[in-house]
Motif scaffolding. Structure first.
Motif, PDB file in Angstrom:
ATOM      1  N   SER A  27      11.042  -9.450   5.370  1.00 41.80           N
ATOM      2  CA  SER A  27      10.512 -10.657   6.024  1.00 41.80           C
ATOM      3  C   SER A  27       9.318 -10.384   6.937  1.00 41.80           C
ATOM      4  CB  SER A  27      11.624 -11.363   6.813  1.00 41.80           C
ATOM      5  OG  SER A  27      12.709 -11.665   5.976  1.00 41.80           O
ATOM      6  N   ILE A  28       8.488  -9.412   6.558  1.00 37.36           N
ATOM      7  CA  ILE A  28       7.295  -9.097   7.334  1.00 37.36           C
ATOM      8  C   ILE A  28       6.182 -10.070   6.941  1.00 37.36           C
ATOM      9  CG2 ILE A  28       5.542  -7.345   7.843  1.00 37.36           C
ATOM     10  CD1 ILE A  28       8.380  -6.721   8.953  1.00 37.36           C
ATOM     11  N   LYS A  29       5.640 -10.757   7.928  1.00 32.78           N
ATOM     12  CA  LYS A  29       4.571 -11.722   7.695  1.00 32.78           C
ATOM     13  C   LYS A  29       3.204 -11.168   8.071  1.00 32.78           C
ATOM     14  CE  LYS A  29       7.532 -15.746   8.250  1.00 32.78           C
ATOM     15  NZ  LYS A  29       7.810 -16.950   9.024  1.00 32.78           N
ATOM     16  N   ALA A  30       3.201 -10.116   8.911  1.00 32.29           N
ATOM     17  CA  ALA A  30       1.922  -9.534   9.325  1.00 32.29           C
ATOM     18  C   ALA A  30       2.084  -8.040   9.558  1.00 32.29           C
ATOM     19  CB  ALA A  30       1.408 -10.202  10.592  1.00 32.29           C
ATOM     20  N   VAL A  31       1.120  -7.290   9.062  1.00 29.13           N
ATOM     21  CA  VAL A  31       1.041  -5.853   9.314  1.00 29.13           C
ATOM     22  C   VAL A  31      -0.061  -5.658  10.345  1.00 29.13           C
ATOM     23  CG1 VAL A  31       0.537  -3.581   8.353  1.00 29.13           C
ATOM     24  CG2 VAL A  31       1.807  -5.264   6.987  1.00 29.13           C
ATOM     25  N   LEU A  32       0.323  -5.205  11.523  1.00 34.45           N
ATOM     26  CA  LEU A  32      -0.644  -4.877  12.560  1.00 34.45           C
ATOM     27  C   LEU A  32      -0.962  -3.401  12.369  1.00 34.45           C
ATOM     28  CD1 LEU A  32       1.117  -6.599  15.586  1.00 34.45           C
ATOM     29  CD2 LEU A  32      -0.211  -7.616  13.737  1.00 34.45           C
ATOM     30  N   THR A  33      -2.222  -3.072  12.340  1.00 32.14           N
ATOM     31  CA  THR A  33      -2.578  -1.699  12.040  1.00 32.14           C
ATOM     32  C   THR A  33      -3.699  -1.194  12.936  1.00 32.14           C
ATOM     33  OG1 THR A  33      -3.337  -0.185  10.296  1.00 32.14           O
ATOM     34  CG2 THR A  33      -4.100  -2.453  10.165  1.00 32.14           C
ATOM     35  N   ASP A  34      -3.576   0.053  13.299  1.00 30.89           N
ATOM     36  CA  ASP A  34      -4.646   0.740  13.985  1.00 30.89           C
ATOM     37  C   ASP A  34      -5.813   0.857  13.004  1.00 30.89           C
ATOM     38  OD1 ASP A  34      -5.822   2.392  16.067  1.00 30.89           O
ATOM     39  OD2 ASP A  34      -5.390   4.102  14.771  1.00 30.89           O
ATOM     40  N   LEU A  35      -6.985   1.151  13.525  1.00 29.41           N
ATOM     41  CA  LEU A  35      -8.168   1.247  12.674  1.00 29.41           C
ATOM     42  C   LEU A  35      -8.446   2.675  12.233  1.00 29.41           C
ATOM     43  CD1 LEU A  35     -10.644  -0.141  11.392  1.00 29.41           C
ATOM     44  CD2 LEU A  35     -11.823   0.185  13.577  1.00 29.41           C
ATOM     45  N   THR A  58      -1.797  -7.602  -0.311  1.00 28.89           N
ATOM     46  CA  THR A  58      -1.143  -8.218   0.851  1.00 28.89           C
ATOM     47  C   THR A  58      -1.664  -9.633   1.072  1.00 28.89           C
ATOM     48  OG1 THR A  58      -2.704  -7.148   2.376  1.00 28.89           O
ATOM     49  CG2 THR A  58      -0.586  -6.049   2.031  1.00 28.89           C
ATOM     50  N   ARG A  59      -2.957  -9.804   0.955  1.00 34.40           N
ATOM     51  CA  ARG A  59      -3.574 -11.124   1.130  1.00 34.40           C
ATOM     52  C   ARG A  59      -2.997 -12.119   0.116  1.00 34.40           C
ATOM     53  NH1 ARG A  59      -8.205  -9.129   2.366  1.00 34.40           N
ATOM     54  NH2 ARG A  59      -8.843  -8.712   0.236  1.00 34.40           N
ATOM     55  N   GLU A  60      -2.924 -11.705  -1.152  1.00 36.38           N
ATOM     56  CA  GLU A  60      -2.401 -12.581  -2.206  1.00 36.38           C
ATOM     57  C   GLU A  60      -0.932 -12.922  -1.996  1.00 36.38           C
ATOM     58  OE1 GLU A  60      -3.386 -10.490  -5.819  1.00 36.38           O
ATOM     59  OE2 GLU A  60      -5.468 -11.217  -5.792  1.00 36.38           O
ATOM     60  N   ALA A  61      -0.211 -12.036  -1.320  1.00 31.89           N
ATOM     61  CA  ALA A  61       1.210 -12.272  -1.047  1.00 31.89           C
ATOM     62  C   ALA A  61       1.420 -13.089   0.224  1.00 31.89           C
ATOM     63  CB  ALA A  61       1.940 -10.932  -0.937  1.00 31.89           C
ATOM     64  N   GLY A  62       0.333 -13.422   0.917  1.00 30.80           N
ATOM     65  CA  GLY A  62       0.456 -14.200   2.146  1.00 30.80           C
ATOM     66  C   GLY A  62       0.834 -13.365   3.356  1.00 30.80           C
ATOM     67  N   ILE A  63       0.684 -12.062   3.243  1.00 34.17           N
ATOM     68  CA  ILE A  63       0.963 -11.167   4.373  1.00 34.17           C
ATOM     69  C   ILE A  63      -0.375 -10.827   5.023  1.00 34.17           C
ATOM     70  CG2 ILE A  63       1.850  -8.914   5.083  1.00 34.17           C
ATOM     71  CD1 ILE A  63       3.689  -9.080   2.548  1.00 34.17           C
ATOM     72  N   GLU A  64      -0.481 -11.156   6.289  1.00 25.75           N
ATOM     73  CA  GLU A  64      -1.738 -10.933   6.993  1.00 25.75           C
ATOM     74  C   GLU A  64      -1.812  -9.493   7.501  1.00 25.75           C
ATOM     75  OE1 GLU A  64      -4.519 -13.382  10.119  1.00 25.75           O
ATOM     76  OE2 GLU A  64      -2.367 -13.747  10.132  1.00 25.75           O
ATOM     77  N   LYS A 110       8.976 -11.074  16.746  1.00 23.41           N
ATOM     78  CA  LYS A 110       8.810  -9.620  16.797  1.00 23.41           C
ATOM     79  C   LYS A 110       9.318  -8.921  15.544  1.00 23.41           C
ATOM     80  CE  LYS A 110       8.716  -9.478  21.786  1.00 23.41           C
ATOM     81  NZ  LYS A 110       9.255  -8.894  23.006  1.00 23.41           N
ATOM     82  N   ASP A 111      10.307  -9.493  14.881  1.00 22.56           N
ATOM     83  CA  ASP A 111      10.831  -8.857  13.669  1.00 22.56           C
ATOM     84  C   ASP A 111      10.061  -9.278  12.415  1.00 22.56           C
ATOM     85  OD1 ASP A 111      11.796 -11.472  13.557  1.00 22.56           O
ATOM     86  OD2 ASP A 111      13.841 -10.898  13.036  1.00 22.56           O
ATOM     87  N   GLU A 112       8.993 -10.060  12.577  1.00 24.77           N
ATOM     88  CA  GLU A 112       8.171 -10.474  11.444  1.00 24.77           C
ATOM     89  C   GLU A 112       6.898  -9.641  11.307  1.00 24.77           C
ATOM     90  OE1 GLU A 112       9.280 -15.220  11.161  1.00 24.77           O
ATOM     91  OE2 GLU A 112       7.657 -14.626  12.532  1.00 24.77           O
ATOM     92  N   VAL A 113       6.766  -8.640  12.174  1.00 23.25           N
ATOM     93  CA  VAL A 113       5.593  -7.774  12.135  1.00 23.25           C
ATOM     94  C   VAL A 113       6.013  -6.310  12.200  1.00 23.25           C
ATOM     95  CG1 VAL A 113       4.163  -9.504  13.304  1.00 23.25           C
ATOM     96  CG2 VAL A 113       5.185  -7.668  14.633  1.00 23.25           C
ATOM     97  N   VAL A 114       5.122  -5.450  11.777  1.00 18.87           N
ATOM     98  CA  VAL A 114       5.249  -4.014  12.030  1.00 18.87           C
ATOM     99  C   VAL A 114       3.903  -3.552  12.572  1.00 18.87           C
ATOM    100  CG1 VAL A 114       7.034  -3.473  10.326  1.00 18.87           C
ATOM    101  CG2 VAL A 114       4.631  -3.399   9.649  1.00 18.87           C
ATOM    102  N   MET A 115       3.955  -2.576  13.465  1.00 20.88           N
ATOM    103  CA  MET A 115       2.736  -1.966  13.993  1.00 20.88           C
ATOM    104  C   MET A 115       2.599  -0.597  13.357  1.00 20.88           C
ATOM    105  SD  MET A 115       0.089  -2.032  15.941  1.00 20.88           S
ATOM    106  CE  MET A 115      -1.095  -0.690  15.990  1.00 20.88           C
ATOM    107  N   VAL A 116       1.491  -0.385  12.646  1.00 17.17           N
ATOM    108  CA  VAL A 116       1.267   0.852  11.910  1.00 17.17           C
ATOM    109  C   VAL A 116       0.148   1.640  12.586  1.00 17.17           C
ATOM    110  CG1 VAL A 116       0.670   1.856   9.669  1.00 17.17           C
ATOM    111  CG2 VAL A 116       1.880  -0.335   9.775  1.00 17.17           C
ATOM    112  N   GLY A 117       0.386   2.930  12.773  1.00 16.83           N
ATOM    113  CA  GLY A 117      -0.657   3.757  13.358  1.00 16.83           C
ATOM    114  C   GLY A 117      -0.409   5.226  13.142  1.00 16.83           C
ATOM    115  N   ASP A 118      -1.428   6.010  13.425  1.00 16.11           N
ATOM    116  CA  ASP A 118      -1.348   7.456  13.231  1.00 16.11           C
ATOM    117  C   ASP A 118      -1.103   8.217  14.538  1.00 16.11           C
ATOM    118  OD1 ASP A 118      -4.063   6.745  14.013  1.00 16.11           O
ATOM    119  OD2 ASP A 118      -4.565   8.836  13.625  1.00 16.11           O
TER     120      ASP A 118
END
Length: 183
Positions: A27-35, A58-64, A110-118
């Protein structure tokens, strides 16, 4: 554990290992990601074919996909210009400011996003402070911008403490990482 605030929720090899199917399943609606060194190698401003394919899926699946970066507005705008993603600059990670702005502006839970980073000292810590799941990825290339060197040194010391026995294990998919966490 003393350094739990630096321990990621999940570890996968790269942001591209977060498949649309897995994100939807959780149920992730948005992937927040570092650059830098997460979404783009800092020295490759155009990105890879793999990145462009993943963004399209991701865009085609409606995940921002939204970049949450400590860089300046000009730097981030220039970097993501051809990627068709939104962004928050000057996010001041490890402060949760950028993540919380996205949650508020998009009215996401908060459970609809994940924060991705290195980086554990910025991306993972910010995710913990914001109360969202974190995904640590391997950096895209070994070299970093000079400002990151001290973070890497501290992070390596923290990894020795947190992952005493085996070191960080990066999984091939989010499902693999979730299953391993259950064990």
């Amino acid at each position: 554990m003393v350094l739990n605030f630096l321990k990621p929720t999940y570890c996968v090899k790269s942001v591209y290992d977060l498949s649309v199917d897995e994100l939807k399943k959780h149920s992730i609606k948005a992937v927040l990601t570092d650059l830098d060194n997460t979404l783009l190698a800092w020295n490759n401003p155009n990105g890879t074919v793999e990145l462009h394919e993943w963004l399209k899926e991701t865009r085609e699946a409606g995940i921002e996909v939204i970049v949450v970066s400590n860089n300046t507005w000009d730097r981030v705008k220039k970097a993501v210009g051809g990627l068709e993603v939104d962004y928050v600059a000057w996010s001041l990670k490890p402060l949760p400011r950028g993540i919380l702005k996205v949650l508020h502006d998009r009215q996401l839970k908060k459970d609809e996003v994940v924060m991705v980073g290195d980086q554990m000292l910025t991306d993972v810590w910010a995710a913990h402070l914001a109360g969202v799941p974190s995904v640590l990825v391997e950096r895209l290339i070994e070299s970093d911008m000079w400002q990151t060197w001290i973070n890497r040194f501290i992070e390596n010391q923290a990894k020795k403490i947190i992952y005493k026995k085996d070191g960080v294990i990066f999984y091939d998919s989010l499902t693999d990482a979730i299953e391993a966490k259950k064990d």
